[in-house]
Structures are given as structure tokens and as C-alpha cells.
Design a protein around this motif. Structure first.
Motif, PDB file in Angstrom:
ATOM      1  N   GLY A 123       0.788  -1.231   0.000  1.00 24.08           N
ATOM      2  CA  GLY A 123       0.000   0.000   0.000  1.00 24.08           C
ATOM      3  C   GLY A 123       0.816   1.275   0.000  1.00 24.08           C
ATOM      4  N   GLU A 124       2.135   1.136   0.000  1.00 22.51           N
ATOM      5  CA  GLU A 124       3.012   2.315   0.036  1.00 22.51           C
ATOM      6  C   GLU A 124       3.763   2.457  -1.280  1.00 22.51           C
ATOM      7  OE1 GLU A 124       3.401   4.511   2.703  1.00 22.51           O
ATOM      8  OE2 GLU A 124       1.690   3.413   3.542  1.00 22.51           O
ATOM      9  N   LYS A 125       3.940   3.687  -1.727  1.00 16.20           N
ATOM     10  CA  LYS A 125       4.803   3.956  -2.877  1.00 16.20           C
ATOM     11  C   LYS A 125       6.259   3.964  -2.409  1.00 16.20           C
ATOM     12  CE  LYS A 125       2.556   7.676  -4.261  1.00 16.20           C
ATOM     13  NZ  LYS A 125       2.095   8.814  -5.094  1.00 16.20           N
ATOM     14  N   THR A 126       7.100   3.330  -3.204  1.00 15.96           N
ATOM     15  CA  THR A 126       8.496   3.174  -2.829  1.00 15.96           C
ATOM     16  C   THR A 126       9.368   3.511  -4.025  1.00 15.96           C
ATOM     17  OG1 THR A 126       7.849   1.360  -1.362  1.00 15.96           O
ATOM     18  CG2 THR A 126      10.171   1.503  -1.943  1.00 15.96           C
ATOM     19  N   GLU A 127      10.282   4.418  -3.860  1.00 18.08           N
ATOM     20  CA  GLU A 127      11.183   4.786  -4.966  1.00 18.08           C
ATOM     21  C   GLU A 127      12.345   3.805  -5.029  1.00 18.08           C
ATOM     22  OE1 GLU A 127      12.432   8.786  -5.379  1.00 18.08           O
ATOM     23  OE2 GLU A 127      10.413   9.592  -5.147  1.00 18.08           O
ATOM     24  N   LEU A 128      12.524   3.229  -6.214  1.00 18.70           N
ATOM     25  CA  LEU A 128      13.527   2.171  -6.373  1.00 18.70           C
ATOM     26  C   LEU A 128      14.824   2.679  -6.976  1.00 18.70           C
ATOM     27  CD1 LEU A 128      11.168  -0.486  -7.961  1.00 18.70           C
ATOM     28  CD2 LEU A 128      11.776  -0.252  -5.549  1.00 18.70           C
ATOM     29  N   MET A 129      14.781   3.842  -7.572  1.00 20.59           N
ATOM     30  CA  MET A 129      15.963   4.360  -8.284  1.00 20.59           C
ATOM     31  C   MET A 129      16.156   5.820  -7.924  1.00 20.59           C
ATOM     32  SD  MET A 129      14.981   3.050 -12.104  1.00 20.59           S
ATOM     33  CE  MET A 129      13.962   1.556 -12.177  1.00 20.59           C
ATOM     34  N   THR A 130      17.406   6.226  -7.909  1.00 19.30           N
ATOM     35  CA  THR A 130      17.724   7.636  -7.725  1.00 19.30           C
ATOM     36  C   THR A 130      18.112   8.231  -9.080  1.00 19.30           C
ATOM     37  OG1 THR A 130      19.944   6.928  -7.145  1.00 19.30           O
ATOM     38  CG2 THR A 130      18.453   7.420  -5.331  1.00 19.30           C
TER      39      THR A 130
ATOM     40  N   MET B   7      19.213  -2.156  -8.622  1.00 14.77           N
ATOM     41  CA  MET B   7      18.446  -1.049  -8.064  1.00 14.77           C
ATOM     42  C   MET B   7      19.316  -0.324  -7.039  1.00 14.77           C
ATOM     43  SD  MET B   7      15.428  -0.955  -9.328  1.00 14.77           S
ATOM     44  CE  MET B   7      14.536  -2.022 -10.457  1.00 14.77           C
ATOM     45  N   SER B   8      18.839   0.835  -6.634  1.00  6.98           N
ATOM     46  CA  SER B   8      19.488   1.529  -5.534  1.00  6.98           C
ATOM     47  C   SER B   8      19.474   0.613  -4.314  1.00  6.98           C
ATOM     48  CB  SER B   8      18.723   2.798  -5.185  1.00  6.98           C
ATOM     49  OG  SER B   8      18.504   3.572  -6.319  1.00  6.98           O
ATOM     50  N   VAL B  11      15.795   1.729  -0.877  1.00  8.17           N
ATOM     51  CA  VAL B  11      14.525   2.129  -1.452  1.00  8.17           C
ATOM     52  C   VAL B  11      13.917   3.164  -0.511  1.00  8.17           C
ATOM     53  CG1 VAL B  11      14.185  -0.042  -2.691  1.00  8.17           C
ATOM     54  CG2 VAL B  11      13.270   0.211  -0.388  1.00  8.17           C
ATOM     55  N   VAL B  12      13.254   4.137  -1.125  1.00  8.87           N
ATOM     56  CA  VAL B  12      12.797   5.291  -0.356  1.00  8.87           C
ATOM     57  C   VAL B  12      11.272   5.322  -0.322  1.00  8.87           C
ATOM     58  CG1 VAL B  12      12.890   7.807  -0.170  1.00  8.87           C
ATOM     59  CG2 VAL B  12      14.825   6.546  -1.171  1.00  8.87           C
ATOM     60  N   PRO B  13      10.656   5.198   0.843  1.00  7.76           N
ATOM     61  CA  PRO B  13       9.193   5.306   0.927  1.00  7.76           C
ATOM     62  C   PRO B  13       8.761   6.702   0.479  1.00  7.76           C
ATOM     63  CG  PRO B  13      10.132   4.546   3.012  1.00  7.76           C
ATOM     64  CD  PRO B  13      11.272   5.024   2.160  1.00  7.76           C
ATOM     65  N   SER B  14       7.678   6.769  -0.284  1.00  5.46           N
ATOM     66  CA  SER B  14       7.248   8.091  -0.754  1.00  5.46           C
ATOM     67  C   SER B  14       5.736   8.246  -0.650  1.00  5.46           C
ATOM     68  CB  SER B  14       7.735   8.334  -2.182  1.00  5.46           C
ATOM     69  OG  SER B  14       7.350   7.289  -3.045  1.00  5.46           O
ATOM     70  N   GLY B  15       5.149   7.681   0.406  1.00  7.13           N
ATOM     71  CA  GLY B  15       3.737   7.937   0.697  1.00  7.13           C
ATOM     72  C   GLY B  15       2.829   6.806   0.316  1.00  7.13           C
ATOM     73  N   SER B  16       1.607   6.901   0.801  1.00  3.56           N
ATOM     74  CA  SER B  16       0.612   5.877   0.518  1.00  3.56           C
ATOM     75  C   SER B  16       0.198   5.910  -0.942  1.00  3.56           C
ATOM     76  CB  SER B  16      -0.634   6.108   1.373  1.00  3.56           C
ATOM     77  OG  SER B  16      -0.306   5.987   2.725  1.00  3.56           O
TER      78      SER B  16
END
Lengths: 134, 134
Positions: A123-130, B7-8, B11-16
Motif C-alpha cells: 500500500g506504500e509507494k516506494t522509490e527504487l531508483m535515484t 536497483m538503488s 529504497v525510499v518510501p514516498s507515501g501511501s
């Protein structure tokens, strides 16, 4: 030529390609997926019209149709992040394209290698790349 | 989890995730690319509506919206060629989806592993894959 996936040993010719055989939507567009020919990473999806398809095949430079600017979009023309066509594929319904490309630098306007850098997990957005730092 | 691409580390959470943040077209649909999570092969592209997205995430069974039948299409429900969700990605504009999947058998209705079995080379269409014989 594609190197990532195992293909039939014998490729079978199946007639001349006519761009008019493609199924364009009501706006005259067809989606095109760009995939890194070297490692299979899906880089982006954008749209082509019939002239974009012709130009891409003729020049070997992947050329989309920008829906926001309503103009041809030679990928990398301003950014330098060129896509050189390696192989051009159609799907079974001829309503989607797959361009295998050599991608110079970042495919995404955020300077990430791929536009698909966000995953949804639990349910969370997660950034995988910078962003790339080239 | 995706295994194919580097991948990095972080991983960076970026919200629901809110399905309503996706940009659906005028028909309420968004394209979804299905990619083999094991080898990166692009298998197919089909469409989802918001409920398809929700069902896919909740069930782990990739569920499209069939434009021809105007109904939900749980991939493999009749053929057995199920797509099990491995990772769910959004692009930078939130107007295209990428589903990394485990594909049972053929993704294509022609019984080929991928729908993108036709290449255009030197103006000719060339079939790259034969139907699977499972």
C-alpha cells in the motif's frame, strides 16, 4: 539484435510491413514500450503516430509523438538521452509496439534510468531508483 | 521482488498509494505492461481500470479490463495461463503501469510466450517465436 531472451532458432518471414496495418486509436496513436536491449529493463512508454513509426524505422532514432506538445519528439534531441533502435516489435493484435533500444543516459525526464522507478508495496509507494549523475 | 535489474541499495518510501492518483484515460483505463520477473521479457500490454488495479494488488492475480468484452479479465482464469504479481510499478507520470509477473505458460492467446513475437526488419515482418507446446 536482441540478446536477452531465447528465441526460436528459425525466424519466419511473414510478409511486408505496412504501417497502415497497425491499429491506431481514435487519436491516431499507438503505445510504444521502450526496452533496454542489453538488460531487458523497461525504460518508458510513449505514443507514436504512423509518421513516428516510419521515421523511427527509417532513421533508427526512436521518434514519438508528444501528446502534450502535439509534435514529433525525437527522443534525446534536446537532452542528449538518445534512443537508438535495436529491434522493432509488434504485438499479436498490432495495437502495441515494443522498441528495443540502446538508451543513452536516463530515459526519464527525472533523470532516472527508467520511468518506472516507483513500486507499490504493502500500500506504500516506494522509490527504487535515484536520479543518474552523468 | 524484482531480481533482474540493479536497483538503488536504499529504497525510499514516498507515501501511501491511492489508486485515484493514477491518470486514467477518457474511458477510465490505464495501460499495464506485463514483464516476466525472472528474465525481463515483455509479455504483453493490456488495460486496467481502477477496480482492476485494486483487485490485482489485493489478490496478487493480475486482473485487466477487457475492452472487447467490457468485463474484468483475470489473466489465465480460463486458459490456466495465470499471471501472479511479483511487483507493481508506476511510471513518473502515473499514466502507465508495469506489472512484474510470474507467467504460467503462454502470455499470448496465440500460445506464444509473449505477444511481441513479430519483428520488423528491413521492411519485413519476421516471426521470432513459435507457439508453446505445453
Amino acid at each position: 539484435m536482441q540478446k536477452v531472451f531465447t528465441m526460436s532458432k528459425d525466424v519466419v518471414p511473414s510478409g511486408s510491413f505496412d504501417v497502415q496495418d497497425l491499429k491506431f486509436d481514435s487519436a491516431g496513436l499507438i503505445p510504444c514500450i521502450a526496452q533496454d536491449a542489453d538488460n531487458g529493463e523497461v525504460l518508458m512508454m510513449a505514443w507514436m503516430n504512423s509518421e513516428s513509426v516510419v521515421r523511427t524505422l527509417e532513421t533508427g532514432r526512436v521518434t514519438y509523438w508528444s501528446r502534450s506538445r502535439q509534435s514529433f519528439w525525437v527522443k534525446g534531441e534536446s537532452s542528449g538521452h538518445v534512443q537508438t533502435l535495436v529491434d522493432f516489435r509488434l504485438d499479436c493484435d498490432q495495437d502495441c509496439l515494443l522498441a528495443l533500444v540502446h538508451q543513452e543516459g536516463a530515459a526519464c525526464h527525472t533523470h532516472r534510468r527508467s520511468c518506472f522507478y516507483t513500486a507499490v508495496r504493502d500500500g506504500e509507494k516506494t522509490e527504487l531508483m535515484t536520479p543518474m549523475t552523468d
